[in-house]
Design a protein around this motif. Sequence first.
Motif, PDB file in Angstrom:
ATOM      1  N   PRO A   1       0.830  -1.214   0.000  1.00 11.47           N
ATOM      2  CA  PRO A   1       0.000   0.000   0.000  1.00 11.47           C
ATOM      3  C   PRO A   1       0.857   1.254   0.000  1.00 11.47           C
ATOM      4  O   PRO A   1       1.927   1.293   0.617  1.00 11.47           O
ATOM      5  CB  PRO A   1      -0.809  -0.131   1.304  1.00 11.47           C
ATOM      6  N   ASP A   2       0.428   2.258  -0.716  1.00 12.71           N
ATOM      7  CA  ASP A   2       1.122   3.543  -0.711  1.00 12.71           C
ATOM      8  C   ASP A   2       0.976   4.161   0.677  1.00 12.71           C
ATOM      9  O   ASP A   2      -0.137   4.280   1.197  1.00 12.71           O
ATOM     10  CB  ASP A   2       0.509   4.470  -1.765  1.00 12.71           C
ATOM     11  N   PRO A   3       2.090   4.533   1.324  1.00 13.00           N
ATOM     12  CA  PRO A   3       1.977   5.026   2.710  1.00 13.00           C
ATOM     13  C   PRO A   3       1.129   6.278   2.844  1.00 13.00           C
ATOM     14  O   PRO A   3       0.534   6.506   3.898  1.00 13.00           O
ATOM     15  CB  PRO A   3       3.442   5.295   3.095  1.00 13.00           C
ATOM     16  N   LEU A   4       1.059   7.095   1.786  1.00 13.32           N
ATOM     17  CA  LEU A   4       0.263   8.317   1.857  1.00 13.32           C
ATOM     18  C   LEU A   4      -1.170   8.095   1.398  1.00 13.32           C
ATOM     19  O   LEU A   4      -2.120   8.475   2.075  1.00 13.32           O
ATOM     20  CB  LEU A   4       0.918   9.412   1.011  1.00 13.32           C
ATOM     21  N   LEU A   5      -1.337   7.452   0.235  1.00 10.20           N
ATOM     22  CA  LEU A   5      -2.675   7.273  -0.316  1.00 10.20           C
ATOM     23  C   LEU A   5      -3.467   6.184   0.393  1.00 10.20           C
ATOM     24  O   LEU A   5      -4.702   6.169   0.335  1.00 10.20           O
ATOM     25  CB  LEU A   5      -2.580   6.952  -1.811  1.00 10.20           C
ATOM     26  N   GLY A   6      -2.763   5.255   1.067  1.00  7.18           N
ATOM     27  CA  GLY A   6      -3.463   4.135   1.683  1.00  7.18           C
ATOM     28  C   GLY A   6      -3.985   4.389   3.080  1.00  7.18           C
ATOM     29  O   GLY A   6      -4.699   3.543   3.647  1.00  7.18           O
ATOM     30  N   LEU A   7      -3.649   5.553   3.666  1.00  2.00           N
ATOM     31  CA  LEU A   7      -4.073   5.792   5.045  1.00  2.00           C
ATOM     32  C   LEU A   7      -5.587   5.877   5.208  1.00  2.00           C
ATOM     33  O   LEU A   7      -6.122   5.308   6.171  1.00  2.00           O
ATOM     34  CB  LEU A   7      -3.412   7.058   5.594  1.00  2.00           C
ATOM     35  N   PRO A   8      -6.344   6.556   4.340  1.00  2.30           N
ATOM     36  CA  PRO A   8      -7.798   6.620   4.563  1.00  2.30           C
ATOM     37  C   PRO A   8      -8.461   5.251   4.644  1.00  2.30           C
ATOM     38  O   PRO A   8      -9.276   5.006   5.545  1.00  2.30           O
ATOM     39  CB  PRO A   8      -8.300   7.415   3.343  1.00  2.30           C
TER      40      PRO A   8
ATOM     41  N   ALA B   1      -6.966   2.429   5.385  1.00  2.00           N
ATOM     42  CA  ALA B   1      -6.452   1.751   6.576  1.00  2.00           C
ATOM     43  C   ALA B   1      -7.165   2.233   7.833  1.00  2.00           C
ATOM     44  O   ALA B   1      -7.477   1.441   8.730  1.00  2.00           O
ATOM     45  CB  ALA B   1      -4.945   1.975   6.695  1.00  2.00           C
ATOM     46  N   VAL B   2      -7.434   3.525   7.909  1.00  4.73           N
ATOM     47  CA  VAL B   2      -8.155   4.074   9.066  1.00  4.73           C
ATOM     48  C   VAL B   2      -9.576   3.522   9.111  1.00  4.73           C
ATOM     49  O   VAL B   2     -10.078   3.121  10.181  1.00  4.73           O
ATOM     50  CB  VAL B   2      -8.168   5.612   9.006  1.00  4.73           C
ATOM     51  N   ALA B   3     -10.225   3.467   7.949  1.00  5.50           N
ATOM     52  CA  ALA B   3     -11.596   2.936   7.919  1.00  5.50           C
ATOM     53  C   ALA B   3     -11.618   1.476   8.344  1.00  5.50           C
ATOM     54  O   ALA B   3     -12.490   1.059   9.138  1.00  5.50           O
ATOM     55  CB  ALA B   3     -12.163   3.086   6.506  1.00  5.50           C
ATOM     56  N   ASP B   4     -10.649   0.680   7.844  1.00  3.14           N
ATOM     57  CA  ASP B   4     -10.583  -0.730   8.240  1.00  3.14           C
ATOM     58  C   ASP B   4     -10.321  -0.874   9.730  1.00  3.14           C
ATOM     59  O   ASP B   4     -10.899  -1.741  10.401  1.00  3.14           O
ATOM     60  CB  ASP B   4      -9.479  -1.442   7.453  1.00  3.14           C
ATOM     61  N   HIS B   5      -9.441  -0.022  10.252  1.00  4.15           N
ATOM     62  CA  HIS B   5      -9.108  -0.119  11.677  1.00  4.15           C
ATOM     63  C   HIS B   5     -10.302   0.261  12.552  1.00  4.15           C
ATOM     64  O   HIS B   5     -10.587  -0.414  13.548  1.00  4.15           O
ATOM     65  CB  HIS B   5      -7.915   0.780  11.986  1.00  4.15           C
TER      66      HIS B   5
ATOM     67  N   THR C   1      -4.395  -1.507  17.774  1.00  2.14           N
ATOM     68  CA  THR C   1      -4.085  -0.100  17.553  1.00  2.14           C
ATOM     69  C   THR C   1      -2.578   0.109  17.453  1.00  2.14           C
ATOM     70  O   THR C   1      -2.093   0.892  16.629  1.00  2.14           O
ATOM     71  CB  THR C   1      -4.670   0.763  18.679  1.00  2.14           C
ATOM     72  N   HIS C   2      -1.832  -0.592  18.298  1.00  2.00           N
ATOM     73  CA  HIS C   2      -0.370  -0.493  18.249  1.00  2.00           C
ATOM     74  C   HIS C   2       0.141  -0.929  16.876  1.00  2.00           C
ATOM     75  O   HIS C   2       1.011  -0.274  16.271  1.00  2.00           O
ATOM     76  CB  HIS C   2       0.244  -1.354  19.347  1.00  2.00           C
ATOM     77  N   ALA C   3      -0.392  -2.030  16.351  1.00  2.00           N
ATOM     78  CA  ALA C   3       0.010  -2.505  15.029  1.00  2.00           C
ATOM     79  C   ALA C   3      -0.411  -1.520  13.943  1.00  2.00           C
ATOM     80  O   ALA C   3       0.331  -1.292  12.974  1.00  2.00           O
ATOM     81  CB  ALA C   3      -0.595  -3.882  14.756  1.00  2.00           C
ATOM     82  N   PHE C   4      -1.592  -0.923  14.088  1.00  2.00           N
ATOM     83  CA  PHE C   4      -2.066   0.056  13.122  1.00  2.00           C
ATOM     84  C   PHE C   4      -1.119   1.260  13.068  1.00  2.00           C
ATOM     85  O   PHE C   4      -0.760   1.747  11.985  1.00  2.00           O
ATOM     86  CB  PHE C   4      -3.484   0.503  13.504  1.00  2.00           C
ATOM     87  N   VAL C   5      -0.697   1.733  14.226  1.00  2.00           N
ATOM     88  CA  VAL C   5       0.236   2.866  14.261  1.00  2.00           C
ATOM     89  C   VAL C   5       1.559   2.480  13.593  1.00  2.00           C
ATOM     90  O   VAL C   5       2.117   3.241  12.790  1.00  2.00           O
ATOM     91  CB  VAL C   5       0.471   3.321  15.713  1.00  2.00           C
TER      92      VAL C   5
ATOM     93  N   LEU D   1      -8.337  12.358   9.857  1.00  2.00           N
ATOM     94  CA  LEU D   1      -8.572  10.911   9.826  1.00  2.00           C
ATOM     95  C   LEU D   1      -8.340  10.260  11.188  1.00  2.00           C
ATOM     96  O   LEU D   1      -9.064   9.348  11.589  1.00  2.00           O
ATOM     97  CB  LEU D   1      -7.652  10.264   8.792  1.00  2.00           C
ATOM     98  N   LEU D   2      -7.319  10.732  11.895  1.00  2.55           N
ATOM     99  CA  LEU D   2      -6.910  10.077  13.139  1.00  2.55           C
ATOM    100  C   LEU D   2      -7.603  10.638  14.371  1.00  2.55           C
ATOM    101  O   LEU D   2      -7.262  10.239  15.494  1.00  2.55           O
ATOM    102  CB  LEU D   2      -5.390  10.222  13.317  1.00  2.55           C
ATOM    103  N   ASP D   3      -8.539  11.508  14.175  1.00  2.00           N
ATOM    104  CA  ASP D   3      -9.225  12.129  15.306  1.00  2.00           C
ATOM    105  C   ASP D   3      -9.837  11.066  16.220  1.00  2.00           C
ATOM    106  O   ASP D   3     -10.640  10.239  15.800  1.00  2.00           O
ATOM    107  CB  ASP D   3     -10.321  13.062  14.782  1.00  2.00           C
ATOM    108  N   GLY D   4      -9.386  11.080  17.489  1.00  2.00           N
ATOM    109  CA  GLY D   4      -9.922  10.164  18.485  1.00  2.00           C
ATOM    110  C   GLY D   4      -9.286   8.788  18.513  1.00  2.00           C
ATOM    111  O   GLY D   4      -9.634   7.963  19.365  1.00  2.00           O
TER     112      GLY D   4
END
Length: 898
Positions: free
Chosen positions: A170-177, A179-183, A200-204, A233-236
Amino acid sequence: MSAPDISVLVDCPPGTDPEPLHATVRSVRAQTHRRTEVVVAGGEAPRGTYVLPLAPGELLEPHACRNLYAAARRTGADLVAGRWTRLIGAKETAPGWQGALYARSRVLAAVAEAPELLIHPALTGGYCVRRDLYESEESSKGRRSGLELALAARRIALVPNLVTTRRAAPDPLLGLPSAVADHRHALTLIADPELRSRRTHAFVTEHVLPYARAFPGLDAVRREERAAAAAHLLDGLLGPAALRGLPALERVAARLLADGDADGVHRAAYGLAHPGTVVSALVRSDDGGVRWSAEHTGAAYDVTDLGHQYRDPADRRLLNRVTRCVAEDGRLVVEGEIVAPFGLCAPGSVLTATLDLKVRGAARTTVTVPVDAVRLRDDLTIGWRAAVPLTRVLRPRGVGDRVWDPRLRLGVDGTLLPPLDLFAGPDTVPGPQAALPARPRLTRLTADTWQPYVTTRHHLAVCLLPRRAPARKANALARYLTRFRPARTFKRLRRTLAERYAALHTQRVKIRVYHRYLCRLPVSRGTVVFESHMGKCYGDSPRALHEELRGLEKSHGLRAVWSYATSPDGFPADARLVRRWSWRYLWALARAEYWVDNQGFPQALTKPRETTYLQTWHGSAYKRMGHDEIRHKTRNAPQRARLDRAVSRFDHFLVRSEHDVHTLARAYRIPEERLLRVGYPRNDRLVAARERDEREGRLPRPAPAAALGIPDHRTVVLYAPTFRGDPKSRTVRLPLDVRAFADAFGDTHVLLVRAHYLEAAALPPTPPGSVIDVSAHHDVSELLCLADVLVTDYSSIMFDYALLDRPILHFAPDLDAYAAERGSYFDLRARAGGPVVDTQDELHRTLAGIKKTDRAWQERRRAFAAEFGSYDDGGAARAVVDALFPSKNGPGTRKADS
């Protein structure tokens, strides 16, 4: 037509490149399991008993469907998963967590039995699932994730087989949204607080930090945009619990990203890529810790563990960020700012700076130019400006010296700091606008332009390029001349000759020459080849014997040869030194009259018939050795025979007690007549030190104390754990938390850390003088004499130190596991000469009260020394010399072959 066993469902979103899609389909059609069909998403519905999702470009291993279906049939599992690899650049890599998850075949009654399936993105691919489960989930809520399928499965089978390769990373920049939704969705499915925290630790680690690490490659505008998007995206998501347990700099980077601090993330990302660099204006907090900056003082910004506060200013590497780089009036103007942590300089400090330009790959070619201005802007940064006349000061040849790296040398009140790289972003260097003319010594036909650019490590560099037509044509002609047929033939010939020459120096050729020719040479009478720990040090019993023989070399006609592994530093100047496995080393071994070592000369080398081999050995045995080892019993016949051949070379084997006879001698099947019951020569020093302590006391300390800067009033604790890892993995993490030890005892104690000679310890920064790495010290006996207390686990060093009659503490949190896995000759807890503790807190309490409690251990410690060192009477070296090294005219002298 019968239904297939497995339907491979290939995803095909709009805009899919047809070439990787065709490659994926071809890998499905090449499956050895014939009852396999390929279905492209959006077309026909899958008909197989199992469905295997696949992304375009992802390739199935030829036997993947066969292995998955066989496991499904055998176990009746609803879902079967195996390993997969992803493509990062041109390299196939597998996530580190897969090793433990897929180490063996197993069946899970519930997904919680393998938490890694919930914590990591294990089921994003490499699995097949029963079609009825897949379709029922799909019909109710659309296509479900692998995690949802795993939670719905009644039985899961894990197999160690590789299923898919070339999964797109996954692209580290484009793949974050996504990844956040999946998490966020995964957190709604996982109820267990511990699993949620680990997820959460693994997600970070796997998504947030790669996002932050990409910031140095972005310009300022994009950094601001990406930071704002990430904060939304990471709010909360990244509260204190989510960041707990992360290393300090990673925790700070994640927190800054959640705060939307683009500049802070930019700095932290550089620090992650260049460990040990101070990237922020650190400040000290009221509690004695260190915080990221004056504006960031919360607990999430605690960077005390980085240890920058303990480093001398002259050893600190500081972030030196380029703020401007342009060509003006024929000069390259570079401006930058340097962080100034802990008030590095005061308003009245004298600042000096120069810019060193060094040819990449040629350390001696350096040009130094002055920096026009350097000043303290505020308490946090130092600004500087340099106008470099590249055309005049850089006169390269034009061939082989085209790339130059500038580094800043900053001086503060006469103290010179380490060279500082110039950290630059893609928007800092304006490309062709910053180019300047060049004047190579081989004329401008080689190149004519200096072009500043940003390297892949985000540092400023300048490169010599051919821009004008004459230079371009000359370079094109040069490329042709080096690539047309005669030149290619010459290159092949040169490469072949180089390969032939290199082949002459391979171990395989050397072993053959050694046995066929060198071993036929006559013996060189009086030549003694010494080796300690495979050439890694000048120490142990071989050193003690060499020093004993020094005064007898003329009367005994002896000549000493010492082998070294990598560097001759620290080895005796009065001996001939040969590098291990060099031709001189093989020559010396083939002609030596005596071999003396404590570990074992290379097993592939046969001992010459006229050579006497003295094996001094390197320690008494707690763990099982040789034929007694559990793992040795599982080896094949050739491996066991190799050990027997190596041991059969020993003519004499030193033992220090009957324990050695019953353990080492029996385990290695050494005949009784080859045993020398004289003790270890290395321990003569310890016996002499104990006698000196009894006569004169412990002070003054031995000479190494002054060399290490240890004052007499400090208690010296030597920490020497045993070997735990794989020789291929040198750096290890010690069981003892040395930083916690320094915090508790740094004012009164000095901790000397001695890693095993096959390993290197990774020590964190600590207050100066509190922890000293002595792993490179040649002779451990000198350190034993220096130490007031020994902290070890179950290392054989405990047998030697007991001779000093000083306190021994056994810090062995894994003692039971180690004894069960490796096997032991006795119960350490029952027979140790000092307390055995399992936790660091217990170790600290025991050490703090050692003066009061040690008296109760003295009798046991002396009994321990008497049992395991009964032959160590202080005269071992002399006894060995008298037994094996007769004088020139003495009896038993072997004649050299004529």
